[in-house]
Design an enzyme around this catalytic site. Structure first.
Site, PDB file in Angstrom:
ATOM      1  N   GLY A  72       0.801  -1.218   0.000  1.00  0.00           N
ATOM      2  CA  GLY A  72       0.000   0.000   0.000  1.00  0.00           C
ATOM      3  C   GLY A  72       0.833   1.265   0.000  1.00  0.00           C
ATOM      4  N   THR A  73       1.856   1.294   0.810  1.00  0.00           N
ATOM      5  CA  THR A  73       2.690   2.500   0.912  1.00  0.00           C
ATOM      6  C   THR A  73       3.319   2.838  -0.429  1.00  0.00           C
ATOM      7  OG1 THR A  73       3.128   2.202   3.262  1.00  0.00           O
ATOM      8  CG2 THR A  73       4.757   3.470   2.017  1.00  0.00           C
ATOM      9  N   CYS A 321       0.350   8.367  23.354  1.00  0.00           N
ATOM     10  CA  CYS A 321       1.387   7.600  24.040  1.00  0.00           C
ATOM     11  C   CYS A 321       1.892   6.427  23.228  1.00  0.00           C
ATOM     12  CB  CYS A 321       0.859   7.088  25.352  1.00  0.00           C
ATOM     13  SG  CYS A 321       0.441   8.417  26.446  1.00  0.00           S
TER      14      CYS A 321
END
Lengths: 387, 127
Positions: A72-73, A321
């Site tokens: 996908g990237t 976080c």
């Protein structure tokens, strides 16, 4: 250690045993390089082209409109940079949504640094783009609109038909990242000029994806080398991966969608029974069949996830976080500027392998965890007093 | 990402909760950054006539590191004189925690700030 209950299928999925089996041969026997002209090369090339046909057929594309990539990237990079570089003479303005995957956002940030102008289209409270508003953002020099189809965090499915209509009206190219939605909802070449697909979200192998490029689209390659994939993507083709990708598409069934939708709705209904819990993203047809995302008030997602992990349950969170940048999820913040909602968000993404028993076990543990963490949170009392 | 020691402590914190009628309360952080720590103390004099932290507890909104660092801080300063407690640094907390992911180091700073505020609020009340 407890039995694993994997509710993070939005991150990646278990490779289907049938896919593993299909790939095996292409590691050990059909190992040729598809560019070679001898018989080992020819049999590899045949597997490559058969796989291409399977992928093409699944979205009613022609075979030569499918380019295999590493996932996908890479497909998103190729689509956006490729269009940007090839259409400089037309303009330098690109529109994306505020809820894109990082690989689209960061590709556009890179282009922004290099002189392109990017507009970030807002979404409504459920994560939906308004095609009417989008149309207002289109300018003379707009060359591309890129909008994620099924959102990876909150599951919102965009109305591609309406968006594409607007883009065509203004002769602007339209790309959609369909990594999460592929095989889970209707998707075809009638809905975009470029479509990003990948394998590992649909029980295929990691490291393989595809980009659909409509015939006649002006696009430039971004990798340079041996000229494979019609020169759009040089590099020796990952035949076992590509064969596995095609197999994962072949074995996808609408019955899986039905099963996941039922489990999703059951899980959402049960989660919302927990006080001070809200759903992120829409209900019903506009939501990916495997996505559940809720925010628990007064507590933080990473700690919830850690408690659940100790019980064997895998989830993911939009809390700051847990991110590398210590920024809360840009997707949930785009719905509403409310950091508590983003920090307290948890995504549960199911698959065709998920069972009701697993969800019931997870629900029991989630309830216990929420109770524990709320008990030690200073916000619980503070906010309840205010309310 | 976290060590076993930290995860164990996260599951079973020793000082979580609220002290009713606490003599000092300190709070730091905000919802925006995702951490809020509240420390409660009770103080008494020891045989030498010095004020010591007799009892301590905390409430924390935040991640695993935030919760665990507050819990370890409480353990470090319980029974210490106020002067000794004020000398505890975030480095001492990190040391107690064992290995902490670098990106999480700021949590241990917050815990110690909450304690400082609690002691200050006690001193102010006493005046």
């Amino acid at each position: 250690m407890n039995k694993t209950i994997y509710l993070d299928n939005g991150a990646t999925t278990k490779v289907d045993p049938e896919v593993v089996k299909a790939m095996e041969l292409y590691h050990s026997k059909v190992y040729g390089n598809a560019s070679s002209t001898h018989h080992k090369g020819i049999e590899a090339k045949r597997a490559l082209e058969e796989s291409r046909h399977t992928i093409a057929k699944s979205i009613s594309a022609k075979d030569n409109e499918i380019i295999f990539t590493s996932g996908g990237t890479e497909s998103n990079n190729l689509a956006i940079k490729g269009i940007a570089f090839a259409n400089k003479h037309k303009g330098n303005h690109i529109i994306i949504s505020k809820i894109e995957h990082d690989c689209v956002l960061n590709t556009c940030k890179y282009l922004e640094k290099n002189g392109w102008k990017i507009t970030y289209c807002p979404v409504d409270k459920k994560g939906l783009i308004s095609p009417v508003f989008l149309e207002k953002l289109i300018k003379e020099d707009t060359i591309l609109v890129s909008i994620i189809h099924g959102n990876n965090e909150i599951g919102t499915i965009q109305d591609l038909d309406a968006i594409y209509k607007v883009c065509k009206k203004h002769k602007v190219l339209f790309h959609t990242d369909a990594c999460q939605s592929y095989t889970k909802t209707n998707l075809s070449t009638k809905q975009a000029d470029l479509i990003t697909l990948n394998a590992h979200k649909i029980h295929g192998p990691k490291g393989v994806g595809a980009l659909y490029i409509k015939k006649g689209t002006k696009i430039q390659n971004i990798t340079h080398g041996g000229g494979q994939e019609r020169n759009f993507r040089s590099g020796t083709e990952n035949i076992p991966g590509i064969v596995g990708f095609a197999k994962s598409v072949k074995i996808a069934r609408s019955s899986h969608i039905k099963k996941m939708t039922e489990l999703r709705d059951y899980f959402i209904e049960e989660l919302l029974k927990i006080p001070d819990t809200r759903l992120n993203g829409p209900k019903g047809d506009k939501r990916l069949c495997n996505n559940v995302n809720v925010s628990f008030r007064y507590i933080e997602g990473e700690s919830i996830g850690s408690f659940l992990d100790a019980k064997g349950i895998c989830t993911s969170t939009g809390s700051a976080c847990s991110s590398h940048t210590l920024e809360p999820s840009h997707v949930i913040m785009a719905l509403e500027k409310n950091p508590e909602r983003a920090h307290g968000s948890l995504r549960f993404s199911i698959s065709k392998f998920t069972t009701k028993q697993e969800l019931d076990f997870a629900l029991k543990e989630i309830k216990a965890t929420i109770k524990k963490l709320r008990k030690i949170s200073p916000l619980t009392k503070m906010m309840k007093k205010v309310l | 990402m976290y060590s076993k020691r930290i995860l164990n402590r996260f599951q079973h914190p020793k000082f979580a909760g609220e002290i009713k009628h606490a003599e000092g309360i300190g709070e730091v952080g905000n919802v925006k950054c995702g951490d809020i720590m509240k420390v409660f103390i009770k103080v008494e004099k020891n045989k030498q006539g010095k004020e010591i932290i007799k009892d301590i507890s905390f409430l924390t909104y935040g991640c695993v590191a935030a919760i665990v660092s507050t819990d370890f801080l409480c353990e470090l300063v319980k029974g210490k004189t106020l002067d000794q407690a004020l000398k505890i640094t975030s480095r001492d907390v990190v040391k107690k925690m064992g290995s902490v992911p670098p990106i999480k180091l700021h949590c241990s700073v917050l815990a110690q700030e909450a304690l400082k505020k609690a002691i200050a609020s006690y001193k102010k009340k006493k005046k």
